[in-house]
Design a protein around this motif. Sequence first.
Motif, PDB file in Angstrom:
ATOM      1  N   SER A  38       0.813  -1.213   0.000  1.00 40.58           N
ATOM      2  CA  SER A  38       0.000   0.000   0.000  1.00 40.58           C
ATOM      3  C   SER A  38       0.846   1.262   0.000  1.00 40.58           C
ATOM      4  CB  SER A  38      -0.911  -0.033   1.233  1.00 40.58           C
ATOM      5  OG  SER A  38      -1.337   1.243   1.574  1.00 40.58           O
ATOM      6  N   GLY A  39       1.866   1.298   0.852  1.00 44.02           N
ATOM      7  CA  GLY A  39       2.669   2.521   0.956  1.00 44.02           C
ATOM      8  C   GLY A  39       2.235   3.418   2.095  1.00 44.02           C
ATOM      9  N   ILE A  40       0.992   3.269   2.551  1.00 42.72           N
ATOM     10  CA  ILE A  40       0.530   4.118   3.666  1.00 42.72           C
ATOM     11  C   ILE A  40       1.309   3.794   4.954  1.00 42.72           C
ATOM     12  CG2 ILE A  40      -1.448   4.716   5.143  1.00 42.72           C
ATOM     13  CD1 ILE A  40      -3.214   4.528   2.693  1.00 42.72           C
ATOM     14  N   PRO A  41       1.558   2.510   5.302  1.00 43.66           N
ATOM     15  CA  PRO A  41       2.359   2.254   6.514  1.00 43.66           C
ATOM     16  C   PRO A  41       3.750   2.877   6.438  1.00 43.66           C
ATOM     17  CG  PRO A  41       1.288   0.242   5.785  1.00 43.66           C
ATOM     18  CD  PRO A  41       1.043   1.261   4.722  1.00 43.66           C
ATOM     19  N   GLU A  42       4.369   2.846   5.241  1.00 44.70           N
ATOM     20  CA  GLU A  42       5.721   3.416   5.097  1.00 44.70           C
ATOM     21  C   GLU A  42       5.703   4.929   5.279  1.00 44.70           C
ATOM     22  OE1 GLU A  42       4.493   1.059   3.253  1.00 44.70           O
ATOM     23  OE2 GLU A  42       6.003  -0.423   2.694  1.00 44.70           O
ATOM     24  N   VAL A  43       4.685   5.582   4.704  1.00 50.78           N
ATOM     25  CA  VAL A  43       4.577   7.046   4.843  1.00 50.78           C
ATOM     26  C   VAL A  43       4.324   7.388   6.309  1.00 50.78           C
ATOM     27  CG1 VAL A  43       3.210   9.076   4.212  1.00 50.78           C
ATOM     28  CG2 VAL A  43       3.793   7.381   2.477  1.00 50.78           C
ATOM     29  N   LYS A  44       3.471   6.588   6.942  1.00 53.30           N
ATOM     30  CA  LYS A  44       3.167   6.799   8.364  1.00 53.30           C
ATOM     31  C   LYS A  44       4.450   6.647   9.195  1.00 53.30           C
ATOM     32  CE  LYS A  44      -0.152   5.124  11.728  1.00 53.30           C
ATOM     33  NZ  LYS A  44      -1.185   4.193  12.084  1.00 53.30           N
ATOM     34  N   ALA A  45       5.266   5.651   8.840  1.00 51.21           N
ATOM     35  CA  ALA A  45       6.523   5.430   9.562  1.00 51.21           C
ATOM     36  C   ALA A  45       7.489   6.588   9.330  1.00 51.21           C
ATOM     37  CB  ALA A  45       7.161   4.119   9.107  1.00 51.21           C
ATOM     38  N   ASN A  48       6.727   9.408  11.372  1.00 56.90           N
ATOM     39  CA  ASN A  48       6.986   9.138  12.786  1.00 56.90           C
ATOM     40  C   ASN A  48       8.478   9.257  13.081  1.00 56.90           C
ATOM     41  OD1 ASN A  48       7.396   6.779  15.103  1.00 56.90           O
ATOM     42  ND2 ASN A  48       5.503   7.915  15.311  1.00 56.90           N
ATOM     43  N   GLY A  49       9.294   9.415  12.024  1.00 56.31           N
ATOM     44  CA  GLY A  49      10.732   9.599  12.225  1.00 56.31           C
ATOM     45  C   GLY A  49      11.588   8.435  11.773  1.00 56.31           C
ATOM     46  N   ILE A  50      11.022   7.524  10.939  1.00 57.39           N
ATOM     47  CA  ILE A  50      11.790   6.354  10.490  1.00 57.39           C
ATOM     48  C   ILE A  50      12.100   6.524   9.006  1.00 57.39           C
ATOM     49  CG2 ILE A  50      11.806   3.841  10.301  1.00 57.39           C
ATOM     50  CD1 ILE A  50       9.374   4.005  12.354  1.00 57.39           C
ATOM     51  N   ASP A  51      13.355   6.835   8.697  1.00 52.11           N
ATOM     52  CA  ASP A  51      13.737   7.066   7.303  1.00 52.11           C
ATOM     53  C   ASP A  51      14.254   5.754   6.726  1.00 52.11           C
ATOM     54  OD1 ASP A  51      14.287   8.242   4.965  1.00 52.11           O
ATOM     55  OD2 ASP A  51      15.625   9.792   5.720  1.00 52.11           O
ATOM     56  N   ALA A  52      13.325   4.861   6.359  1.00 56.81           N
ATOM     57  CA  ALA A  52      13.724   3.539   5.861  1.00 56.81           C
ATOM     58  C   ALA A  52      14.333   3.657   4.464  1.00 56.81           C
ATOM     59  CB  ALA A  52      12.520   2.606   5.843  1.00 56.81           C
ATOM     60  N   HIS A  53      15.077   2.622   4.074  1.00 60.86           N
ATOM     61  CA  HIS A  53      15.871   2.686   2.845  1.00 60.86           C
ATOM     62  C   HIS A  53      14.980   2.796   1.604  1.00 60.86           C
ATOM     63  CE1 HIS A  53      19.191   2.111   0.166  1.00 60.86           C
ATOM     64  NE2 HIS A  53      18.633   1.043  -0.373  1.00 60.86           N
ATOM     65  N   SER A  54      15.270   3.784   0.746  1.00 59.69           N
ATOM     66  CA  SER A  54      14.664   3.992  -0.587  1.00 59.69           C
ATOM     67  C   SER A  54      13.135   3.985  -0.599  1.00 59.69           C
ATOM     68  CB  SER A  54      15.189   2.960  -1.590  1.00 59.69           C
ATOM     69  OG  SER A  54      14.615   1.694  -1.359  1.00 59.69           O
ATOM     70  N   ILE A  55      12.512   4.308   0.557  1.00 54.60           N
ATOM     71  CA  ILE A  55      11.042   4.233   0.591  1.00 54.60           C
ATOM     72  C   ILE A  55      10.401   5.391  -0.170  1.00 54.60           C
ATOM     73  CG2 ILE A  55      11.476   4.455   2.974  1.00 54.60           C
ATOM     74  CD1 ILE A  55       9.214   4.666   4.030  1.00 54.60           C
ATOM     75  N   LEU A  56      11.156   6.519  -0.316  1.00 60.82           N
ATOM     76  CA  LEU A  56      10.606   7.654  -1.058  1.00 60.82           C
ATOM     77  C   LEU A  56      11.521   8.038  -2.226  1.00 60.82           C
ATOM     78  CD1 LEU A  56       9.542   9.761   2.057  1.00 60.82           C
ATOM     79  CD2 LEU A  56       8.037   8.429   0.611  1.00 60.82           C
TER      80      LEU A  56
END
Length: 649
Positions: A38-45, A48-56
């Motif tokens: 979906s992508g919504i959990p990643e955007v939510k994360a 929240n301050g979690i810059d996960a790898h290559s998510i954006l």
Amino acid sequence: MSKQRYFEAFLVYAGLNMVLAAAAGALCAYIAPAAAGSGIPEVKAYLNGIDAHSILAPTTLFVKIVGSILGVSAGLVVGKEGPMVHTGACIASILGQGGSRKYGLTSSWLRYFKNDRDRRDMITCGAAAGVAAAFRSPVGGILFALEEAASWWRSALLWRTFFTTAVVAIVLKAGIQFCSTGKCGLFGEGGLILYDVSSAQVTYSGGDIVAVIVLGTVAGILGSIYNCLVDKVVRTYSIINEKGPAFKIYLVVAISLLTSCCYYFLPWIANCIPCPTDPTVTCPSVDESGEYKIFQCPPGYYNDLASLFLNTNDDAIRNLFSPKINKEFHISSLFIFFAAVYFLGIITYGIAVPSGLFIPVILAGAAYGRVLGRLFEPITKLDRGLFSLLGAASFLGGTMRMTVSLCVILLELTNDLLLLPLVMLVLLISKSVADCFNKGVYDQILKIKGLPYLEAYAEPYMRNIATRDVVSGPLMTFSGIEKVGNILHVLNTTRHNGFPVIDEPPFSETPELCGLVLRSYLLVLLKAKNFTRERTFANPSILEKVSSLDFGKAGSGKGVKLEDLDIQDEDLDMYVDLHPIANTSPHTVVETMSLAKAAIIFRQHGLRHMCVVPKSQGRPPIVGILTRHDFMPEHVLGLYPDIKHHKWH
């Protein structure tokens, strides 16, 4: 189909679906694995301050758009709404990091957004714009960003998101006006209101309220079962997906084949229904999005189940929302459609295709509402189309656990203000019932992905633990004026991102905490090679070599790396002054403060590091550093396994 070559028709239908699905799966598997789901959990994360790898990243944006088009075209039970939120966030992120040098999309004025807060605000606006575009719901987009996406909200963000979604609405309206001439195929039907149900007159009595309460309660239970099964399926799929890109594509093709089989063979169960006598209706339908599919029926008849299955998602929802006088479905057809979409929606989420959850849940909920509307006909006067809308609302409440934003999105989708009290009631009931069993679907996916999401509240057991009890060592500190060799050694041997800077005699009377320095700042400083032979404060003129923009937040994969440094052996014994780049007012808490209080401060201020200082004099000036992972229940319960952990709140 019209020539009775039914098996060949199935082969063509399933073959096309599988090719489109495999193309979407290949994009996700080989180019941007972060674009799946979906992508919504990643955007939510991220918010929240979690810059996960290559998510954006830009590649994620490309795969999200193209993969979402391919996935929806392949007839999979997926929506395009979640991916649109992720798409909006990706565009905002590219703007917020000053464009993309790799793809030649940069601009000097974008440099002003190169800090955490502005980029976070941009991405919040991007998520709001995604919802506004997906549902043509500008106010719903703002409320979605406020209620579900953002962890930190400021008053300035309200008008910024409002401005963003207003622009989205104007651009959408212009696009729809342009497309109303028929230049864009099926796009642009229905104006800004997607499913207009306002034609029905709404008055309700006690019997209707009882029916709505039952509807909401059952939907809450079904929604929590949905979440539980999605959780199990995603965990199973992640084991398959870890085996490699080829397995991801096999899984996508298998699910596509199963979906095609259900969509093609289930309508054979349904009976043929005579066409309505109304002369304004073309029956059987001739165009792609018709409401009266002939399928295998003789002329003058139509198949109501094929009209739901073999249609675009939007038209299927429009058919289910339509009032009783316009359209009738057999109750068995509705039940088969509900069961098929419910289970296909569960097994489709988690494959390597950009897939939203909104549309599958709305489809299942609309069919469920229509079934219950039929069962409650003896006691209620409400139209079946309105029951269908309430069913969709209750299902969304039961799976996603949002209230205000869903209420406004549904009102903007359907243009039906008279139904507002019932939609509010049904959302509250389904959310409350489902919360008794498990968490919302996005929270579960955050947990499966292992993203360390900080909740807005602290766990009850954290009140009895002091901050010093969870600090993990060993602590790495630097002197205010430190040897280059020491800094390089620490950067090489640890993965920490923040280091306390301590001033010691002769630079201060007693050892004292001067501040906190970030790893990225140290790398920029070492690259500039502003070293001195003596252990003295840096000359201000030396610092003019480094621009303040060099310390701005770098884009994904752009910052200075350890390998980039060109430090010679003779440099290792020289000194560098860390005072100019240290944050001299870091957030500090005393070591006896309860972990619950520290967790609230950490989240509310959006911190990355929190310094724990001693309570008494005569000890080293810092006890340790708390980061996000130190507040995670897994970490705390790992240190103190005897604590009772309450699962739900």
